[in-house]
Design a protein around this motif. Structure first.
Motif, PDB file in Angstrom:
ATOM      1  N   VAL A 136       0.837  -1.195   0.000  1.00  0.00           N
ATOM      2  CA  VAL A 136       0.000   0.000   0.000  1.00  0.00           C
ATOM      3  C   VAL A 136       0.881   1.257   0.000  1.00  0.00           C
ATOM      4  CG1 VAL A 136      -1.597   1.355   1.402  1.00  0.00           C
ATOM      5  CG2 VAL A 136      -2.030  -1.067   1.034  1.00  0.00           C
ATOM      6  N   TYR A 137       1.954   1.229   0.794  1.00  0.00           N
ATOM      7  CA  TYR A 137       2.868   2.374   0.820  1.00  0.00           C
ATOM      8  C   TYR A 137       3.552   2.549  -0.549  1.00  0.00           C
ATOM      9  CZ  TYR A 137       6.664   5.516   1.976  1.00  0.00           C
ATOM     10  OH  TYR A 137       7.525   6.583   1.983  1.00  0.00           O
ATOM     11  N   THR A 138       3.997   1.452  -1.141  1.00  0.00           N
ATOM     12  CA  THR A 138       4.666   1.529  -2.443  1.00  0.00           C
ATOM     13  C   THR A 138       3.736   2.086  -3.506  1.00  0.00           C
ATOM     14  OG1 THR A 138       6.060  -0.371  -1.877  1.00  0.00           O
ATOM     15  CG2 THR A 138       5.852   0.169  -4.210  1.00  0.00           C
ATOM     16  N   ILE A 139       2.492   1.621  -3.502  1.00  0.00           N
ATOM     17  CA  ILE A 139       1.502   2.128  -4.456  1.00  0.00           C
ATOM     18  C   ILE A 139       1.285   3.623  -4.241  1.00  0.00           C
ATOM     19  CG2 ILE A 139      -0.948   1.999  -5.093  1.00  0.00           C
ATOM     20  CD1 ILE A 139      -0.695  -1.064  -4.402  1.00  0.00           C
ATOM     21  N   TYR A 140       1.224   4.043  -2.983  1.00  0.00           N
ATOM     22  CA  TYR A 140       1.098   5.477  -2.666  1.00  0.00           C
ATOM     23  C   TYR A 140       2.323   6.242  -3.181  1.00  0.00           C
ATOM     24  CZ  TYR A 140       1.841   9.610   0.250  1.00  0.00           C
ATOM     25  OH  TYR A 140       2.134  10.876   0.687  1.00  0.00           O
ATOM     26  N   ALA A 141       3.532   5.701  -2.939  1.00  0.00           N
ATOM     27  CA  ALA A 141       4.762   6.378  -3.363  1.00  0.00           C
ATOM     28  C   ALA A 141       4.861   6.474  -4.874  1.00  0.00           C
ATOM     29  CB  ALA A 141       5.982   5.643  -2.805  1.00  0.00           C
ATOM     30  N   ARG A 142       4.219   5.559  -5.593  1.00  0.00           N
ATOM     31  CA  ARG A 142       4.214   5.581  -7.059  1.00  0.00           C
ATOM     32  C   ARG A 142       3.028   6.362  -7.616  1.00  0.00           C
ATOM     33  NH1 ARG A 142       8.577   4.971  -6.585  1.00  0.00           N
ATOM     34  NH2 ARG A 142       9.902   3.134  -6.763  1.00  0.00           N
ATOM     35  N   ASN A 143       2.307   7.071  -6.736  1.00  0.00           N
ATOM     36  CA  ASN A 143       1.152   7.883  -7.150  1.00  0.00           C
ATOM     37  C   ASN A 143       0.070   7.056  -7.840  1.00  0.00           C
ATOM     38  OD1 ASN A 143       2.303  10.401  -6.269  1.00  0.00           O
ATOM     39  ND2 ASN A 143       3.619  10.371  -8.086  1.00  0.00           N
ATOM     40  N   LYS A 144      -0.131   5.827  -7.344  1.00  0.00           N
ATOM     41  CA  LYS A 144      -1.158   4.951  -7.929  1.00  0.00           C
ATOM     42  C   LYS A 144      -2.261   4.618  -6.912  1.00  0.00           C
ATOM     43  CE  LYS A 144       0.991   4.447 -11.903  1.00  0.00           C
ATOM     44  NZ  LYS A 144       1.679   3.205 -12.260  1.00  0.00           N
ATOM     45  N   SER A 145      -2.355   5.386  -5.833  1.00  0.00           N
ATOM     46  CA  SER A 145      -3.364   5.099  -4.811  1.00  0.00           C
ATOM     47  C   SER A 145      -4.777   5.158  -5.380  1.00  0.00           C
ATOM     48  CB  SER A 145      -3.237   6.078  -3.645  1.00  0.00           C
ATOM     49  OG  SER A 145      -2.063   5.836  -2.908  1.00  0.00           O
ATOM     50  N   ASP A 146      -4.979   6.035  -6.377  1.00  0.00           N
ATOM     51  CA  ASP A 146      -6.323   6.140  -6.949  1.00  0.00           C
ATOM     52  C   ASP A 146      -6.714   4.861  -7.679  1.00  0.00           C
ATOM     53  OD1 ASP A 146      -4.295   6.652  -8.792  1.00  0.00           O
ATOM     54  OD2 ASP A 146      -5.586   7.847 -10.096  1.00  0.00           O
ATOM     55  N   VAL A 147      -5.712   4.165  -8.268  1.00  0.00           N
ATOM     56  CA  VAL A 147      -6.004   2.896  -8.942  1.00  0.00           C
ATOM     57  C   VAL A 147      -6.423   1.849  -7.914  1.00  0.00           C
ATOM     58  CG1 VAL A 147      -5.116   1.080 -10.451  1.00  0.00           C
ATOM     59  CG2 VAL A 147      -4.314   3.436 -10.740  1.00  0.00           C
ATOM     60  N   LEU A 148      -5.685   1.779  -6.805  1.00  0.00           N
ATOM     61  CA  LEU A 148      -6.038   0.836  -5.751  1.00  0.00           C
ATOM     62  C   LEU A 148      -7.400   1.175  -5.161  1.00  0.00           C
ATOM     63  CD1 LEU A 148      -5.266  -1.562  -3.998  1.00  0.00           C
ATOM     64  CD2 LEU A 148      -4.055   0.004  -2.468  1.00  0.00           C
ATOM     65  N   ALA A 149      -7.678   2.460  -4.990  1.00  0.00           N
ATOM     66  CA  ALA A 149      -8.982   2.873  -4.467  1.00  0.00           C
ATOM     67  C   ALA A 149     -10.098   2.417  -5.394  1.00  0.00           C
ATOM     68  CB  ALA A 149      -9.016   4.390  -4.294  1.00  0.00           C
ATOM     69  N   GLY A 150      -9.861   2.500  -6.706  1.00  0.00           N
ATOM     70  CA  GLY A 150     -10.866   2.051  -7.665  1.00  0.00           C
ATOM     71  C   GLY A 150     -11.115   0.555  -7.605  1.00  0.00           C
ATOM     72  N   ILE A 151     -10.086  -0.199  -7.238  1.00  0.00           N
ATOM     73  CA  ILE A 151     -10.225  -1.659  -7.157  1.00  0.00           C
ATOM     74  C   ILE A 151     -11.108  -2.053  -5.978  1.00  0.00           C
ATOM     75  CG2 ILE A 151      -8.987  -3.815  -6.678  1.00  0.00           C
ATOM     76  CD1 ILE A 151      -6.572  -2.576  -8.149  1.00  0.00           C
ATOM     77  N   ILE A 152     -10.901  -1.414  -4.833  1.00  0.00           N
ATOM     78  CA  ILE A 152     -11.583  -1.860  -3.619  1.00  0.00           C
ATOM     79  C   ILE A 152     -12.841  -1.066  -3.307  1.00  0.00           C
ATOM     80  CG2 ILE A 152      -9.476  -2.772  -2.613  1.00  0.00           C
ATOM     81  CD1 ILE A 152      -9.194  -0.297  -0.949  1.00  0.00           C
ATOM     82  N   ALA A 153     -13.065   0.059  -4.012  1.00  0.00           N
ATOM     83  CA  ALA A 153     -14.236   0.882  -3.709  1.00  0.00           C
ATOM     84  C   ALA A 153     -15.511   0.154  -4.130  1.00  0.00           C
ATOM     85  CB  ALA A 153     -14.136   2.217  -4.425  1.00  0.00           C
TER      86      ALA A 153
END
Length: 523
Positions: A506-523
């Protein structure tokens, strides 16, 4: 076994018979691997989950390419495909461990391309036309050159590349004629043979692709005998052996070759422990081996493969191939456990939990590489196995909020959830209120926020296991944040691995500016 494509490969081992996800015919060009993410330094439904109709395929890493630092063991499936790669030079370099040698294959091929026009006399004069004191070596060199000379590329680009490879082979043959103990020349010639095998037309029978790979293996063997610390030779030797094993299906001969490949990957890692690519390919070879060995040996080999993928991720948190491959091997383990009923040990992880773990890694790989079709297809299969709207839900033993040094009898085992925003301690009642994220918790849950532990992703400095005697007995977890250190205790060391990986991903995804992609997966 191409050096540059990101190839979907290696069908998931074991488990229920099911059709693999379709392999995309085309896809995004691979990007150079970004710099490693600064680490933040260093349960489920009891009902049986329905058996999925499909299962994700492992994505293998290619032979090491100095331009990308990545690597693949290709699938032996009939329907193979590869993704085109952007090449910085007309002739992509041969595989080689990035930064490990003083002389790169990129430099060599660039030089050879120029030399072809300036050294016609050398090119037309074969070193085999003269008597040498090493007659046996000369005969072996002649046989290898005959194999290389018989290769024709499938298209103009392949034919042009093969001319460069043939020219390179002549130089190495000449170098070995002069000095049979020139291990660099032996190693580079093995790379030429291995690369030439990739240039053999799929429907061609002369020369044999296997013969080229076998000769490459022989030269890797000689090179490592002369220089036992040549880790990149062990690495590429293992890839050549793996390609030979794939040609033999699930036979006893293939089993022996896979065992040889795993031993060479092990040697490569021993000599160069800081190689996530070697660890990833080692895991893939173990995956393939587990599909051939007797059932009693399979579980041990699969769990060893899991440890190799996890080790690769720990070296490079954004190594999406290893992340995805860990998801596929866990998926296969879940299928096997569901089919066999497990060992009967209550401490064993349930199939549902294994499916959920698998989905976490596949979702993370997709978040890091959202345009990669293989990951997207696998995610569609496993997304429902996540504890939506969270990425991970489980239990940790925690102190009272704001008092990390509270007496052990005040620590309580409670439920935690992890999503793209961070880690949150939450009661069952709060979870039933059905928020879509930590920021969406309202009412009584908002009041509980003040009395519960919460770690926001941007605040994380480091995540690690710990064995502090001031903590209650068990698998300790330390999360350093800008506000101080949060200590928690997992139910087991295996459970701790899952929490460590989840928070780091989760931290790595945040550091790569991809948190919105992860949010879309679990939302």
């Amino acid at each position: 076994m191409s050096d540059h494509p990101d190839e979907p490969a290696v069908q998931q081992n074991g488990g229920l018979e099911s059709e693999p996800l379709p392999i995309e015919e085309s896809g995004p060009e691979p990007e150079p691997e970004p710099e490693p993410t600064p680490e933040p330094q260093s349960e489920s439904n009891s009902e049986s989950r329905p058996e999925p109709e499909q299962k994700p395929e492992a994505v293998a890493d290619p032979k090491l390419d100095a331009s990308t630092g990545e690597t693949t063991i290709r699938s032996n499936d009939d329907a193979q495909s590869s993704l085109s790669a952007t090449q910085e030079i007309a002739y992509p370099e041969l595989r080689k461990d990035q930064g490990n040698r003083t002389f790169t294959m990129r430099e060599l091929l660039n030089g050879l391309k120029t030399d072809q026009g300036n050294d016609a006399a050398y090119e037309t004069s074969s070193p085999y036309s003269q008597e040498t004191p090493h007659q046996e070596s000369t005969e072996q060199n002649n046989a290898a050159m005959d194999l290389i000379n018989s290769v024709t590329g499938v298209d103009e680009e392949g034919r042009s590349r093969q001319r460069v490879l043939t020219f390179a082979a002549k130089r190495y043959a000449s170098a070995i004629e002069r000095d049979p103990e020139d291990y660099d020349a032996l190693y580079n010639w093995a790379l030429v043979l291995q690369e030439s095998a990739d240039n053999v037309s799929p429907d061609s029978t002369s020369p044999s692709k296997d013969a080229l790979l076998e000769e490459a293996c022989r030269k890797y063997d000689e090179a490592t005998r002369l220089c036992p610390t040549l880790h990149d030779a062990f690495y590429n030797w293992a890839i050549a052996i793996s390609d030979r094993a794939k040609m033999r299906g699930r036979t006893k001969e293939a089993e022996e070759l896979w065992k040889q490949a795993t031993k060479n990957y092990e040697k490569a890692v021993q000599l160069n422990w800081n190689s996530p690519q070697a660890l990833n390919n080692w895991g893939l070879a173990l995956q393939e081996l587990s599909a051939i060995v007797p059932a009693r040996e399979k579980q041990t080999i699969v769990r060893t493969a899991i440890s190799k993928f996890r080790a690769a991720i720990q070296l490079q948190f954004d190594f999406h191939r290893a992340i995805y491959n860990l998801g596929t091997v866990l998926y296969g383990l879940a299928e096997d456990t569901l089919r066999t009923g497990g060992s009967g040990n209550p401490k064993d992880v349930s199939p549902n939990e294994l499916y959920s773990q698998s989905a976490i890694y596949i979702a993370a790989a997709h978040a890091l590489k959202p345009n990669y079709g293989v990951y997207s297809s696998a995610l569609r299969l496993v997304r429902s196995m996540l504890p939506l709207p969270y990425l991970k839900v489980g239990y940790l033993t925690a102190p009272p909020a704001g008092n990390p040094v509270a007496p052990h009898n005040e620590w309580k085992r409670s439920q935690f959830v992890l999503n793209h925003e961070g880690l949150q301690q939450i009661s069952k009642g709060d979870q039933k209120q059905g928020s879509t994220g930590m920021s969406g918790i309202s009412g009584d849950a908002a009041k509980m926020d003040k009395r519960s532990i919460r770690v926001d992703v941007p605040d994380i400095v480091s995540v690690s296991a710990c064995a502090d005697l001031t903590l209650p007995p068990g698998a300790g977890l330390s999360i350093d944040t800008v506000h101080g250190t949060v200590f928690l205790v997992a139910d087991s060391w295996e459970s701790l691995d899952g929490w460590l990986d989840g928070i780091r991903l989760v931290y790595t995804i945040y550091a790569r500016n991809k948190s919105d992609v992860l949010a879309g997966i679990i939302a």
